[in-house]
Design an enzyme around this catalytic site. Structure first.
Site, PDB file in Angstrom:
ATOM      1  CB  CYS A 252      -0.957   0.001   1.190  1.00  0.00           C
ATOM      2  SG  CYS A 252      -0.148  -0.117   2.802  1.00  0.00           S
ATOM      3  CG  HIS A 911      -3.995   0.808   4.805  1.00  0.00           C
ATOM      4  ND1 HIS A 911      -3.489  -0.089   3.885  1.00  0.00           N
ATOM      5  CD2 HIS A 911      -5.095   1.371   4.222  1.00  0.00           C
ATOM      6  CE1 HIS A 911      -4.239  -0.070   2.803  1.00  0.00           C
ATOM      7  NE2 HIS A 911      -5.214   0.808   2.975  1.00  0.00           N
TER       8      HIS A 911
END
Length: 998
Positions: A252, A911
């Site tokens: 990510c 994230h």
């Protein structure tokens, strides 16, 4: 490829000569990359050695022809068996030795020689027993696939020659090769002079050859099957640039950076019009031979084709890992580090300067800033000239002042992005639970403001101001899975405590307890026995599991006896443990014989299944409101709302990670009986009538409430004492038994046979074991879980907000160099801790601002979650620029936001997502790996913002398409097309529509 076995058998020399020749070849050969070695079946080789050592030409051990049959999976394909072991299944001989053996003995008909190359792999040189198995085909006929084997040391042009011969391609025809993996992702093999290893070809991949058409075009700019997308998406037509990126596994960070860079108009347009093809630099020693630029171009072209919901950037990821080893594998990384590498890699791959000249940097020496700045920028462009420099590079002014001689050094240095610091608060907000010494008072949740660099004692001092309890009568502990994960000392740093830890502060009856003092601090665990004995563990012990919340108690050493501890524990638990009624308490002699026998047979070990449920309970800091139900909390300064204890959340803390103090044992004086302490009954004392009121209350279980007077309890107590006198032959049934345990709550060792006193050598841990039926009858679990909130919890926690301009001002303030990075003063002729000041001289077309949220110092590591309020439009740098107005007026200094890279989470995990403004339709989108949604401008400024991309207003081109409406997609569009974004204010994320269709 397999070597030919056609070799004429010659008359072999004598056996002794054979032995010496082969041995000398084996001993004198080292492994050198590119050499060829051969596999020989071990049993044939051993028989040959036996034969030559006998010296008898007619010996029965004559080996015959070389036979490698046992090394093959099947004789039709001659495919080598898997997992063959050197010197067990085969031996390796150098090429010269092999050819001698082959000429002397020949080889079994039609059997191929097992020739293998020596390859130079990272950190080792070895014979490649298992070469790479590759499938070969033509682009024009992909049904006709041929399997071939190549060494990792072979060059790509070797594969090219084999394919041209195999598929009868006309000599001199212009061809190019592609490699395709099993997931349909594909890459062109541009450099045919690199090895199979360097090209990232691996077994199972396919190499496709295409030939140039007569009209000078290629059959396709990219073969139909060579898409890097999730699936065949010919029918899909979407907005160019609105395309997700598949997460390949912790990628990510890469996806977030790519989305931001992809939505940088000048760079994307440069790649979309293929301008990069004319500027690829294959000879730059600082570059990646154009491969990073081509890999990035491939991703951008797919994302902006409007034909894909989501793209799989696998080849790009492979290339990045190949040239930057820190990004190898699938670990979590920093999006800013990836972006820094990518910008530098693209610059060097596209550098228009082919031969960099040496340029000596000059100090200002009193010259005007304008002159020095122009000289610095001119020198920079003489060595660095690319689209990256055109788009992202600006100029700093750096001023150093020697503290000793006051020498002033001024230089101008280029930059690609600004890394600005965030104002760091010196305070920290912590939430803790205070457990009062009053047994009937519920624990209280407090919110404290403590020094960020403070000690545990500072936390106690802050709590002391709220509770009026002396700080030296507090002990701070981290509770996890019903046990003490750690008990902190007063001088330990608060940085050891994480925000997600469940911290409990216990009030003790006196001040700091010394190890050899009159009191000892007991750590008390609650355990429940299983109904059945665990015969499978090798004994007839009963498994136990921890429950409830542990306690810390300061106990006089003189009261560390079986009876006294039972009374103290019962009194400490009286808020949620109901004492037995008189009729339940006294039973006939012998009634509990079975129970007593049960306890006597119980060993001090616990079954292998102990506490399995505990480890699976989630650990969280969320507090759920719970009605008080009429129970008083005994606290006048807290609200009347009663809460329930927080559930423990999953945490990497493990019961196996015990500290040294946890290993300290609990010693018992000789004579202390295991059966007495572990027994479910004890004899009533003959002089029980002389017991004090307090002791009577403890023994009888009479619950002390603050509102009751002593006289209120006396009639009941006297009545019980009278009954005791007449029932000396009876026993009292205990609610629980006491057991010495270790810090994990498992029983540590046995106890003596006589006496009743504990002797503690260090931090003692004690568990009270409950029979399940007794726990169900007398232990009020709901009441035990209740707590109240202090008024400090009612004050909403205000998250710190700073303006982006403050961060830029902090970036341009004067600072003193650190000792690890001094400056060499040319006047003093020594290193000095000079003062340094950075100023902005000129800014680029696209300005990237890196918010330094991750703070690393000698003493602490943390992520700063403060909100940086950055403008979406009209970010004005005119107040920060030193460059004076030229003939055309002041330089442009106003910027608009075009992209943001977000980071959610902490130091160890997190994230990445991104927001980006589409240059074609002027709409904001939220990118979360393969998911894409519409976004609103008011959602963009959050405490997760990490990288900010600003485009200078004078360079922004107006969108050419109308902005899409937020209404649902028309029926003609796919059901999983982009939808309106729904914002979740609690999480700072969005409810997204998954755009992957597989």
């Amino acid at each position: 490829m397999a070597a030919s076995t056609s070799a004429a058998v010659t008359e072999p020399p004598g056996l002794e000569t054979q032995r010496k020749e082969i041995e000398s070849l084996l001993q004198g050969h080292e492994l050198r990359a590119g050499d060829t070695w051969y596999l020989v079946e071990r049993r044939w080789y051993e028989q040959w050695k036996e034969y030559v050592e006998t010296g008898d030409q007619n010996s029965s051990s004559f080996p015959g022809q070389i036979d490698n049959t046992d090394l093959f999976e099947e004789l039709d394909s001659y495919h080598l068996k898997e997992r063959l072991v050197e010197n067990e299944d085969f031996v390796l001989v150098p090429a010269e030795a092999w050819h001698k053996l082959l000429s002397w003995y020949g080889m079994v008909d039609d059997q191929p020689a097992l020739a293998r190359k020596v390859v130079d792999l990272p950190s080792t040189v070895k014979v490649e027993v298992y070469p790479v198995e590759i499938f070969l085909c033509l682009h024009s006929n992909m049904e006709n696939v041929v399997k071939a084997h190549f060494s990792r040391a072979d060059h790509i042009y070797t594969i090219q020659k084999v394919m041209m011969k195999q598929f009868e391609v006309v000599e001199g025809a212009e061809t190019r090769l592609w490699m395709k993996s099993s997931d349909t992702s594909c890459e062109r093999l541009r450099n045919i002079h690199i090895t199979v290893l360097d090209s990232c070809l691996s077994s199972g991949m396919t190499v496709i050859m295409e030939m140039r058409n007569a009209d000078g075009t290629w059959p396709s700019s990219r073969p139909q099957i060579m898409r890097n997308s999730v699936e065949d998406q010919d029918s899909y037509r979407g907005q160019p640039g609105v395309c997700g990126l598949t997460n390949l596994g912790n990628t990510c960070f890469m996806n977030s950076a790519l989305q931001c860079l992809s939505n940088t108009p000048p760079l994307t347009e440069y790649f979309l019009r293929s301008a990069y093809l004319e500027e690829l630099n294959f000879t730059n020693p600082l570059g990646m031979k154009g491969e990073i630029a081509e890999a990035y171009a491939d991703v951008v072209k797919q994302m902006w084709s409007g034909r894909h919901y989501s793209v799989v950037p696998r080849i790009f990821k492979t290339k990045v890992g190949h040239f930057a080893s820190q990004f190898l594998g699938y670990q979590q990384h920093d999006s800013q580090e990836l972006l820094s590498f990518l910008l530098d890699g693209l610059h060097e791959d596209l550098n228009r300067v082919k031969n960099k000249e040496y340029i000596e940097l000059k100090d200002a020496n009193g010259r005007p800033d304008q002159e020095v700045a122009e000289e610095a920028w001119r020198n920079h462009r003489r060595r660095n000239d690319s689209v990256i420099v055109d788009t992202f590079h600006g100029l700093f002014k750096s001023t150093l002042v020697c503290p000793e001689c006051c020498k002033v050094s001024v230089t101008f240095d280029p930059f690609c992005y600004l890394s600005v610091p965030l104002p760091v608060s010196k305070d920290r907000v912590m939430e803790i639970f205070f457990v009062s010494l009053d047994p009937v008072a519920k624990p209280v949740q407090h919110r404290l403001v403590v020094p960020k660099a403070g000690k545990v004692f500072d936390l106690c001092s802050a709590l002391s101001e709220m509770t009026n309890v002396p700080a030296n009568q507090m002990v701070v502990a981290d509770v996890f899975n019903h046990r003490f994960y750690k008990i902190y000392h007063a001088d330990e740093s608060l940085s050891c405590i994480l925000d997600r830890d469940d911290i409990f502060v216990y009030e003790l009856s006196s001040g700091s307890v010394e190890e050899d003092g009159d009191e000892v601090v007991l750590a008390l665990y609650l355990r429940e026995r299983s109904h059945y004995r665990d015969y499978g563990s090798g004994s007839s012990s009963y498994g136990t599991s921890l429950f409830g919340h542990p306690l810390l108690m300061a106990v006089p050493r003189g009261q560390c006896t079986r009876d006294a501890l039972y009374h103290l524990f019962l009194q400490r638990l009286e808020r949620y443990v109901r004492p037995p009624d008189l009729s339940e308490e006294v039973e006939e002699e012998g009634e509990d014989d079975d129970d007593e026998e049960l306890y006597k047979t119980q060993t001090n070990g616990v079954s292998d299944g102990d506490c399995e449920d505990d480890g699976e309970r989630p650990r969280t800091s969320e507090r759920d409101n719970h009605c008080d139900g009429g129970h008083g909390d005994g606290q006048a300064d807290v609200p009347a709302v009663t809460q329930t204890w927080p559930e423990s959340a999953q945490n990497p803390k493990s019961a196996g990670q015990a500290s040294a103090e946890d290993q300290d044992s609990i010693e018992l004086r000789a004579g202390c009986s295991t059966d007495d302490i572990a027994s479910a009954s004890y004899r009533a004392s003959a002089d029980a009538s002389s017991t004090s009121l307090t002791d009577s209350q403890q023994g009888s279980g009479c619950q002390q409430q603050p509102s009751k007077t002593e006289s209120d309890c006396c009639p009941q107590v006297n009545e019980r004492q009278a009954k005791r006198k007449g029932c000396e032959f009876r026993r009292r049934k205990l609610l629980f038994t006491i057991q010495a345990v270790n810090s994990n709550g498992t029983t540590e060792r046995g106890m003596g046979e006589d006496g009743s006193a504990f002797s503690f050598s260090s931090q003692p841990y004690v568990a009270i074991d409950w029979d399940p039926d007794m726990k169900k009858k007398y232990y009020n679990e709901n009441e035990a879980e209740k707590y109240v909130k202090h008024q400090s919890m009612e004050v909403p926690h205000q998250q710190t907000t700073v303006q982006l301009q403050e961060c830029i001002e902090l970036f341009t303030t004067v600072e003193t160099l650190e000792e690890e990075n001094p400056w060499y003063c040319p006047t003093c002729k020594k290193h000095q801790l000079a003062t340094k000041k950075l100023d902005l001289w000129s800014l680029p077309e696209v300005l990237i601002i890196h918010l330094k949220r991750f703070s690393y110092t000698k003493y602490s590591r943390e992520k700063l979650d403060i909100i940086v309020d950055f403008p979406l439009r009209h970010l004005d740098f005119s107040g920060f620029l030193l460059k004076k107005a030229g003939t055309n007026g002041e330089p442009p200094s106003r910027y608009d936001l075009i992209a943001v890279s977000n980071h959610y989470g902490g130091l160890r995990d997190g994230h990445y997502t991104s927001y980006a403004w589409n240059k074609d339709n002027g709409q904001w989108y939220y990118f979360d790996d393969s998911k894409v949604t519409y976004a609103k401008e008011e959602q963009i400024v959050t405490n997760a913002a990490y990288l900010l991309f600003y485009h200078r207003q004078d360079k922004i081109r107006q969108p050419t398409l109308p902005a899409p409406s937020d209404s649902s997609s028309p029926p003609s569009q796919p059901a999983n097309d982009v939808t309106s974004l729904k914002y979740d204010a609690m999480e700072g994320t969005t409810s997204c529509v998954n755009m992957e269709t597989d």
